[in-house]
Design an enzyme around this catalytic site. Structure first.
Site, PDB file in Angstrom:
ATOM      1  N   SER A 103       0.815  -1.220   0.000  1.00 55.98           N
ATOM      2  CA  SER A 103       0.000   0.000   0.000  1.00 55.98           C
ATOM      3  C   SER A 103       0.848   1.270   0.000  1.00 55.98           C
ATOM      4  CB  SER A 103      -0.966  -0.003   1.182  1.00 55.98           C
ATOM      5  OG  SER A 103      -0.242  -0.014   2.394  1.00 55.98           O
ATOM      6  N   GLN A 143      -8.046  -3.093 -23.883  1.00 58.19           N
ATOM      7  CA  GLN A 143      -7.288  -3.925 -22.930  1.00 58.19           C
ATOM      8  C   GLN A 143      -6.828  -3.094 -21.735  1.00 58.19           C
ATOM      9  OE1 GLN A 143      -4.328  -5.224 -25.918  1.00 58.19           O
ATOM     10  NE2 GLN A 143      -4.923  -7.305 -25.396  1.00 58.19           N
ATOM     11  N   HIS A 203      -7.628  -2.580 -16.614  1.00 57.31           N
ATOM     12  CA  HIS A 203      -6.863  -2.345 -15.380  1.00 57.31           C
ATOM     13  C   HIS A 203      -7.542  -1.226 -14.622  1.00 57.31           C
ATOM     14  CE1 HIS A 203      -3.600  -5.094 -16.232  1.00 57.31           C
ATOM     15  NE2 HIS A 203      -3.850  -4.797 -17.489  1.00 57.31           N
ATOM     16  N   ARG A 204      -8.211  -1.561 -13.541  1.00 56.09           N
ATOM     17  CA  ARG A 204      -9.084  -0.608 -12.852  1.00 56.09           C
ATOM     18  C   ARG A 204      -8.493  -0.121 -11.550  1.00 56.09           C
ATOM     19  NH1 ARG A 204     -12.415  -5.606 -12.242  1.00 56.09           N
ATOM     20  NH2 ARG A 204     -10.249  -6.266 -12.307  1.00 56.09           N
ATOM     21  N   SER A 262     -13.045  10.165 -27.832  1.00 57.33           N
ATOM     22  CA  SER A 262     -14.391   9.654 -28.110  1.00 57.33           C
ATOM     23  C   SER A 262     -14.644   9.567 -29.610  1.00 57.33           C
ATOM     24  CB  SER A 262     -15.423  10.587 -27.482  1.00 57.33           C
ATOM     25  OG  SER A 262     -16.694  10.340 -28.025  1.00 57.33           O
ATOM     26  N   ARG A 290     -19.886   5.459 -36.536  1.00 60.22           N
ATOM     27  CA  ARG A 290     -18.681   4.892 -35.913  1.00 60.22           C
ATOM     28  C   ARG A 290     -18.729   3.365 -35.778  1.00 60.22           C
ATOM     29  NH1 ARG A 290     -18.709   6.242 -29.429  1.00 60.22           N
ATOM     30  NH2 ARG A 290     -20.723   5.318 -28.948  1.00 60.22           N
ATOM     31  N   HIS A 295       1.779  -3.510 -11.277  1.00 66.16           N
ATOM     32  CA  HIS A 295       0.913  -4.621 -11.665  1.00 66.16           C
ATOM     33  C   HIS A 295       0.731  -4.666 -13.188  1.00 66.16           C
ATOM     34  CE1 HIS A 295      -2.180  -7.635 -11.488  1.00 66.16           C
ATOM     35  NE2 HIS A 295      -3.003  -6.854 -12.149  1.00 66.16           N
ATOM     36  N   ARG A 305       1.468  -7.287 -18.237  1.00 68.71           N
ATOM     37  CA  ARG A 305       1.424  -7.005 -19.674  1.00 68.71           C
ATOM     38  C   ARG A 305       2.762  -7.026 -20.399  1.00 68.71           C
ATOM     39  NH1 ARG A 305      -3.680  -7.814 -21.390  1.00 68.71           N
ATOM     40  NH2 ARG A 305      -5.171  -6.744 -20.055  1.00 68.71           N
TER      41      ARG A 305
HETATM   42  C1  FAD Z   1      -2.463 -12.464 -21.402  1.00 70.86           C
HETATM   43  C2  FAD Z   1      -3.806 -11.906 -21.025  1.00 70.86           C
HETATM   44  C3  FAD Z   1      -4.940 -12.330 -21.683  1.00 70.86           C
HETATM   45  C4  FAD Z   1      -6.196 -11.828 -21.343  1.00 70.86           C
HETATM   46  N1  FAD Z   1      -7.309 -12.266 -22.011  1.00 70.86           N
HETATM   47  C5  FAD Z   1      -8.530 -11.801 -21.668  1.00 70.86           C
HETATM   48  C6  FAD Z   1      -9.717 -12.249 -22.341  1.00 70.86           C
HETATM   49  O1  FAD Z   1      -9.646 -13.053 -23.247  1.00 70.86           O
HETATM   50  N2  FAD Z   1     -10.905 -11.743 -21.946  1.00 70.86           N
HETATM   51  C7  FAD Z   1     -11.023 -10.842 -20.924  1.00 70.86           C
HETATM   52  O2  FAD Z   1     -12.126 -10.429 -20.584  1.00 70.86           O
HETATM   53  N3  FAD Z   1      -9.921 -10.381 -20.301  1.00 70.86           N
HETATM   54  C8  FAD Z   1      -8.692 -10.829 -20.636  1.00 70.86           C
HETATM   55  N4  FAD Z   1      -7.583 -10.357 -19.993  1.00 70.86           N
HETATM   56  C9  FAD Z   1      -7.754  -9.292 -18.996  1.00 70.86           C
HETATM   57  C10 FAD Z   1      -7.601  -9.798 -17.537  1.00 70.86           C
HETATM   58  O3  FAD Z   1      -8.571 -10.759 -17.225  1.00 70.86           O
HETATM   59  C11 FAD Z   1      -7.712  -8.602 -16.578  1.00 70.86           C
HETATM   60  O4  FAD Z   1      -9.009  -8.061 -16.641  1.00 70.86           O
HETATM   61  C12 FAD Z   1      -6.736  -7.508 -16.890  1.00 70.86           C
HETATM   62  O5  FAD Z   1      -5.453  -8.025 -17.120  1.00 70.86           O
HETATM   63  C13 FAD Z   1      -6.699  -6.510 -15.724  1.00 70.86           C
HETATM   64  O6  FAD Z   1      -6.005  -7.055 -14.642  1.00 70.86           O
HETATM   65  P1  FAD Z   1      -6.628  -7.230 -13.189  1.00 70.86           P
HETATM   66  O7  FAD Z   1      -7.879  -7.988 -13.190  1.00 70.86           O
HETATM   67  O8  FAD Z   1      -5.519  -7.726 -12.338  1.00 70.86           O
HETATM   68  O9  FAD Z   1      -7.128  -5.758 -12.834  1.00 70.86           O
HETATM   69  P2  FAD Z   1      -6.533  -4.504 -12.100  1.00 70.86           P
HETATM   70  O10 FAD Z   1      -7.598  -3.504 -12.084  1.00 70.86           O
HETATM   71  O11 FAD Z   1      -5.220  -4.119 -12.713  1.00 70.86           O
HETATM   72  O12 FAD Z   1      -6.366  -4.989 -10.614  1.00 70.86           O
HETATM   73  C14 FAD Z   1      -5.165  -5.164  -9.905  1.00 70.86           C
HETATM   74  C15 FAD Z   1      -5.407  -6.181  -8.802  1.00 70.86           C
HETATM   75  O13 FAD Z   1      -6.347  -5.641  -7.864  1.00 70.86           O
HETATM   76  C16 FAD Z   1      -7.202  -6.685  -7.415  1.00 70.86           C
HETATM   77  N5  FAD Z   1      -8.577  -6.393  -7.862  1.00 70.86           N
HETATM   78  C17 FAD Z   1      -8.951  -5.505  -8.827  1.00 70.86           C
HETATM   79  N6  FAD Z   1     -10.278  -5.450  -8.950  1.00 70.86           N
HETATM   80  C18 FAD Z   1     -10.767  -6.335  -8.052  1.00 70.86           C
HETATM   81  C19 FAD Z   1     -12.067  -6.751  -7.735  1.00 70.86           C
HETATM   82  N7  FAD Z   1     -13.146  -6.247  -8.316  1.00 70.86           N
HETATM   83  N8  FAD Z   1     -12.190  -7.690  -6.795  1.00 70.86           N
HETATM   84  C20 FAD Z   1     -11.132  -8.219  -6.160  1.00 70.86           C
HETATM   85  N9  FAD Z   1      -9.848  -7.874  -6.428  1.00 70.86           N
HETATM   86  C21 FAD Z   1      -9.672  -6.939  -7.365  1.00 70.86           C
HETATM   87  C22 FAD Z   1      -6.680  -7.978  -8.019  1.00 70.86           C
HETATM   88  O14 FAD Z   1      -5.729  -8.553  -7.158  1.00 70.86           O
HETATM   89  C23 FAD Z   1      -6.000  -7.497  -9.285  1.00 70.86           C
HETATM   90  O15 FAD Z   1      -5.024  -8.373  -9.774  1.00 70.86           O
HETATM   91  C24 FAD Z   1      -6.316 -10.854 -20.316  1.00 70.86           C
HETATM   92  C25 FAD Z   1      -5.154 -10.418 -19.665  1.00 70.86           C
HETATM   93  C26 FAD Z   1      -3.922 -10.929 -20.004  1.00 70.86           C
HETATM   94  C27 FAD Z   1      -2.695 -10.429 -19.268  1.00 70.86           C
END
Ligand code: FAD
Length: 251
Positions: free
Chosen positions: A78, A99, A103-104, A113, A174, A196, A201
């Site tokens: 943190s 993509q 990452h949220r 837009s 669009r 992260h 990535r």
């Molecule tokens: C090689 C690859 C292939 C992928 N293919 C697909 C695909 O085919 N389809 C698809 O939809 N997505 C795909 N993704 C996207 C993937 O599933 C994630 O949505 C994306 O990489 C964002 O990462 P994250 O979920 O760790 O989110 P981030 O927002 O970066 O979160 C960081 C960390 O915070 C924690 N966190 C975040 N939000 C929450 C929550 N709501 N609840 C609990 N913990 C949380 C988790 O520990 C998470 O790892 C792919 C990603 C990669 C790297």
């Protein structure tokens, strides 16, 4: 029409240290700032975050790199949420931005837009994978040009019908735009979130475009916050592109 084959990441904003504020805060805990702050305000702020937990301000900035390495080893993630950066990404496709916005946690976005912008064959910008473009430049240019022409035609038909608002014309037209269309995006994120993103990535399992973005981000962060990214390094992977290796510390 321009076709790019390399996204471009610009660093737009970084943290800065307010030394008077920091010394005032330390004084509240009965300390004075003895050591010079590290060059990186991001590393400095992360250390302040760590030291406030233990009130160990007497050692502040003695060895930021060692302190942050220890925090990473413990998984004390943190403290890396305090410093934040803003990047502008250009020459990248709408496929990549889809993509990126997955990452949220710790991220904020503002994205071009397609609803408010009117594209034309002369001004449209695209991103195409460099290996694909090298093997079929004419095919890409011909088809992307045809798609933009179809978009312009659809916009004109809707606009000429006279009863549809201009924005709704582009909003409907669009639907024809391809994922290769450039979509500039402003990305703000804290250091923990950036770490992260790089871990997730910057490797061969990803499409090259987001990997190239993550590579440039890591190159920037190694300069901006060297202690916070000391466990992450780039190397040339088997496919000839860069990947990141890390100490595999999940923060
Ligand atoms: C090689 C690859 C292939 C992928 N293919 C697909 C695909 O085919 N389809 C698809 O939809 N997505 C795909 N993704 C996207 C993937 O599933 C994630 O949505 C994306 O990489 C964002 O990462 P994250 O979920 O760790 O989110 P981030 O927002 O970066 O979160 C960081 C960390 O915070 C924690 N966190 C975040 N939000 C929450 C929550 N709501 N609840 C609990 N913990 C949380 C988790 O520990 C998470 O790892 C792919 C990603 C990669 C790297």
């Amino acid at each position: 029409m321009i076709v790019f084959t390399e996204p471009k990441v610009y660093l737009i904003a970084r943290p800065s240290l307010v030394e008077g504020g920091l010394s005032g805060f330390l004084a509240e805990a009965g300390h004075i700032l003895k050591n010079k702050a590290p060059e990186s305000p991001a590393d400095a702020v992360a250390e302040v975050g760590g030291r406030v937990c233990y009130c160990s301000f007497g050692k502040l900035f003695e060895n930021t790199s060692k302190f942050l390495a220890h925090a990473q080893k413990l998984g004390h993630g943190s403290i890396f949420e305090h410093p934040a950066f803003t990047f502008g990404v250009a020459r990248c496709s709408r496929g990549y931005t889809h993509q990126q916005v997955r990452h949220r946690a710790g991220f904020a976005y503002s994205q071009e837009s397609t609803h408010y912008i009117k594209y034309s064959k002369e001004t449209a910008r695209f991103y195409v994978d460099k290996y694909a473009f090298a093997r079929g430049k004419e095919l890409w240019e011909k088809n992307l040009g045809a798609v933009i022409e179809a978009y312009e035609m659809a916009f004109k038909v809707l606009k000429d019908s006279g009863d549809i608002d201009r924005h709704n014309c582009s909003g409907a037209a669009r639907q024809l735009l391809p994922q290769a269309l450039e979509s500039k995006i402003l990305v703000s994120a804290n250091v923990r979130a950036i770490r992260h993103l790089v871990e997730d990535r910057c490797n061969r399992h990803n499409t090259l475009e987001i990997r190239l973005v993550a590579t440039q981000v890591l190159e920037i962060m190694k300069v901006e916050a060297p202690a916070s990214f000391q466990d992450m390094d780039l190397f040339v992977d088997e496919d000839g592109e860069k990947s990141a290796k890390s100490g595999k510390v999940k923060l």
